[in-house]
Design an enzyme around this catalytic site. Sequence first.
Site, PDB file in Angstrom:
ATOM      1  N   TYR A   1       0.741  -1.252  -0.035  1.00  0.00           N
ATOM      2  CA  TYR A   1      -0.133   0.062  -0.006  1.00  0.00           C
ATOM      3  C   TYR A   1       0.949   1.191   0.010  1.00  0.00           C
ATOM      4  CZ  TYR A   1      -2.901   3.205   2.458  1.00  0.00           C
ATOM      5  OH  TYR A   1      -3.564   4.655   3.059  1.00  0.00           O
TER       6      TYR A   1
ATOM      7  N   ASP B   1      -1.614  -6.187   9.454  1.00  0.00           N
ATOM      8  CA  ASP B   1      -2.773  -4.940   9.071  1.00  0.00           C
ATOM      9  C   ASP B   1      -4.102  -5.841   8.470  1.00  0.00           C
ATOM     10  OD1 ASP B   1      -4.546  -3.145   8.005  1.00  0.00           O
ATOM     11  OD2 ASP B   1      -2.951  -1.934   7.506  1.00  0.00           O
TER      12      ASP B   1
ATOM     13  N   ILE C   1      -7.106  -4.989   7.676  1.00  0.00           N
ATOM     14  CA  ILE C   1      -8.137  -4.057   7.484  1.00  0.00           C
ATOM     15  C   ILE C   1      -9.105  -4.599   6.435  1.00  0.00           C
ATOM     16  CG2 ILE C   1      -6.828  -3.002   5.197  1.00  0.00           C
ATOM     17  CD1 ILE C   1      -8.047  -0.462   6.422  1.00  0.00           C
TER      18      ILE C   1
ATOM     19  N   LYS D   1     -12.875  -0.546   5.223  1.00  0.00           N
ATOM     20  CA  LYS D   1     -13.126  -1.515   4.022  1.00  0.00           C
ATOM     21  C   LYS D   1     -14.104  -2.345   4.169  1.00  0.00           C
ATOM     22  CE  LYS D   1      -9.396   0.614   2.714  1.00  0.00           C
ATOM     23  NZ  LYS D   1      -9.735   1.907   1.717  1.00  0.00           N
TER      24      LYS D   1
END
Lengths: 499, 470
Positions: A156, A241, A243, A282
């Site tokens: 990312y 992470d 997410i 998300k």
Amino acid sequence: MGSLIKSGGVSGAILSRIATNDQHGENSEYFDGWKAYDKDPFHLSRNPHGIIQMGLAENQLCLDLIKDWIKENPKASVCTPEGVYQFSDIANFQDYHGLKEFRQAIANFMGKARGGRVTFDPERIVMSGGATGANETIMFCLADPGDVFLVPSPYYAAFDRDLRWRTGVEIVPVHCSSSNNFKLTVEAVEWAYKKAVQSNKNVKGLLFTNPSNPLGTILDKDTLKNLVRFVTRNNIHLVVDEIYAATVFAGENFASVAEVVKDLDSSEVNVDLIHIVYSLSKDMGLPGFRVGIVYSYNDSVVSCARKMSSFGLVSSQTQFMLASMLSDDSFVDNFLMESSKRLGIRHGVFTLGLKKADINCLISTAGLFVWMDLRHLLRVRNSFESEIELWHIIIDKVKLNVSPGSSFQCTEPGWFRVCFANMDDDTLHVALRRIQDFVSKNSNKTAEKASDNDQLIQNNNAKKQKWKQSNLRLSFRRLYEDGLSSPGIMSPHSPLLRT
Amino acid sequence: MKQLSTKVTSNAHGQDSSYFLGWEEYEKNPYDEIKNPNGIIQMGLAENQLCFDLIETWLAKNPDAAGLKKDGQSIFKELALFQDYHGLPEFKKALAEFMEEIRGNRVTFDPRKIVLAAGSTSANETLMFCLAEPGDAFLLPTPYYPGFDRDLKWRTGAEIVPIHCSSSNGFQITESALQQAYQQAQKLDLNVKGILVTNPSNPLGTMLTRRELNLLVDFITSKNIHLISDEIYSGTVFGFEQFVSVMDVLKDKKLEDSEVSKRVHVVYSLSKDLGLPGFRVGAIYSNDEMVVSAATKMSSFGLVSSQTQYLLSALLSDKKFTGTYLNENKKRLKIRQRQLVSGLEAAGVTCLKSNAGLFCWVDMRHLLDTNTFEAELELWKKIVYEVKLNISPGSSCHCTEPGWFRVCFANMSEETLDLAMKRLKEYVESTDSNRLISKSSHERMKSLRKRTVSNWVFRVSWTDRVPDER
């Protein structure tokens, strides 16, 4: 920018290095696509030839479910007649522990998003300003300026800002390649770790997103276990992470690192080294509500992160609403199921459409995007210049804003991340048609010039149309990073963001 | 290898301070009119609970804002997706106008120069990241808000050097104190990047005078440094005098478009004026484009929830509401402050004359056994445990003179305040009579108490069950 005058004398009113360097990453060329989108945003009826936004990893597929729930549960809002009796208590509540009901609801949701295979302790749930805030906070807790975190690439793009900018932490990428479908291996991590240590870097840990952004793949449980063993052996941290945990729409179950912690023997995992970052941006499609979570198995980190959460607490109004929503088990169960279903369908339609244009994507079972293989369309194979060239063509000719792999530090040119969950079905079909048209045009050079001219004429007409936005003018303001250095203008956003 | 960062193990977060310790005691035994009438009354919390009814009434009349609707249409989806760090334009506009209204519309605020943050906690830290390097210093007049130790220094690595203010002139900032602080910083080999003041002051409850503001502006001009004016209490001014913002002074000195104006930054929040600390609404206002630009990017780490922005943009755009609210707020604060002041007077206790804020700066020097901070801590302990009032000792605010305490008045009902004053009066009267009875046994107890106090302080310093507040 400028030299820093450091002496006992006059200090000068210059700003800090942080304020004036480029470490926020927003001055890169990658925001060209955003600029173009902002100037000419697609709208099904009002601007059908505009640029379609496919660079924004938003989940818009299930907002109707949430909207309906809110309508049916007015008590969950402190502002409605049904809920206003709670207003003063909630408006007053700034305890950085967060509302107990909120933490319990989040823990409940996190567990359900992982199929109930693992449970989360509400006492370890720490708030933060979105996952953006969570990632920065965990860095502040685990590392000092100059320390290193290993991050598998492609990653990312905004990690460059979130992990490094104000913390002074360095990222050393662990390059993954298409030769094994970009899978992260323990060997690759070990190699990168040894190399970093040999160059006298102080490696504090490994951080990655799982399910992966931009790949959309999930890490298999065995590799995850081995990575946990690896960090334990070397006494470095592991931050996962998660997410995109609930965006899994197919294939094998998502194995959270929480599951691995549960499964492994205490001799194999030092839980003080394991930390999870989470968010509702998300999985639930609520990036505007800024709900980030730091979840650590290390008590000192929980304690420290909690104090730091003062810098990015979740609005109590939002905490209150979500506490109610996420403890509604029937809503959550239905939401997770529906979301997974809709994402699966959307992904299927999109990849099938791409196949018709002879375009393949990395096989993925999660995320809000596909990792598209356009290596065969590069003018010069294996060239990043060609990738950027192709990218500009996609923006200008195909009229799609997508994200080039190089913006994610991918080492192989020709890969693009393309988002599919931030638009309605009709728009998706327009995008697919454009891609199909472009590919077929490309294979027919003579036809190309003529249709390009047509396209130019159409573009000019489209631009002449007045764009009437909604009263709230929000649709184009969803973009939240701007690469321009002049402030205050509603500028386009770079692809380097939590998308 | 050290496993965690130095930030985890340092105590630069400042939460081992006595300011926060009283909280723990309160939490163990909180006063409740019915359920726990002998519990500790919370007077260490600078909250404004006096005007919620006004907001609740507004909510009842404005169902659209409450229901995430605009003109009857749901805008839930747009809000859910809105994460633009520039903030909701209507919200910034409404906030700018609200800030202008508080300053009597004498100065203007450009919404494009506003950067939203998650509370002024975040706003202040962000400004530090923008203006200071690790090892740089900001000068702060004492006494100051204990949370600054964390907000300004902890993760930024910046330092605070105090500008010592004393009761001899009502704790006003003097030129010599300013110069002294500057020189002290230099002695410590610290690069002074600016001055930060809270105006109206926490914990004093007083407003900076024009003389002080002029002094500050002149000083930063000559030293080429920044001035941050945290005006979080600007809407709590209840006296006859108008609030004079640093922006007023820039305007009066015709410095609005000058180079100096670029080095003056205002911090604001809705936590005190509107009593909404839970909603996490802070703002930075700066005339420096680069600061606005950098701070805007940094706000990614602490944006204001879009749901909250939308609600408040509707609330603050209603000028009828804001006008009424600001007036009513003033009135109620004034009455409540008067109640505290007279209650204190009845107990033979005076406080610094104040006309703003949610607290009074109370003079209990005459109740100290000795003019020391140990004695102050002893007295504080008695007030927490025996009088059952949680108040904030001046030492936690870095006051240089022992015996001062910050006592809040806007976070409880009239009846509770009455009770608090009664308790204090009883305590003072009993202390007076005790003093007459035995002076020597008092000396004996003192040394015993000293040991007990230091043990106690050590024991509770490892707590982290601390609510965050100002």
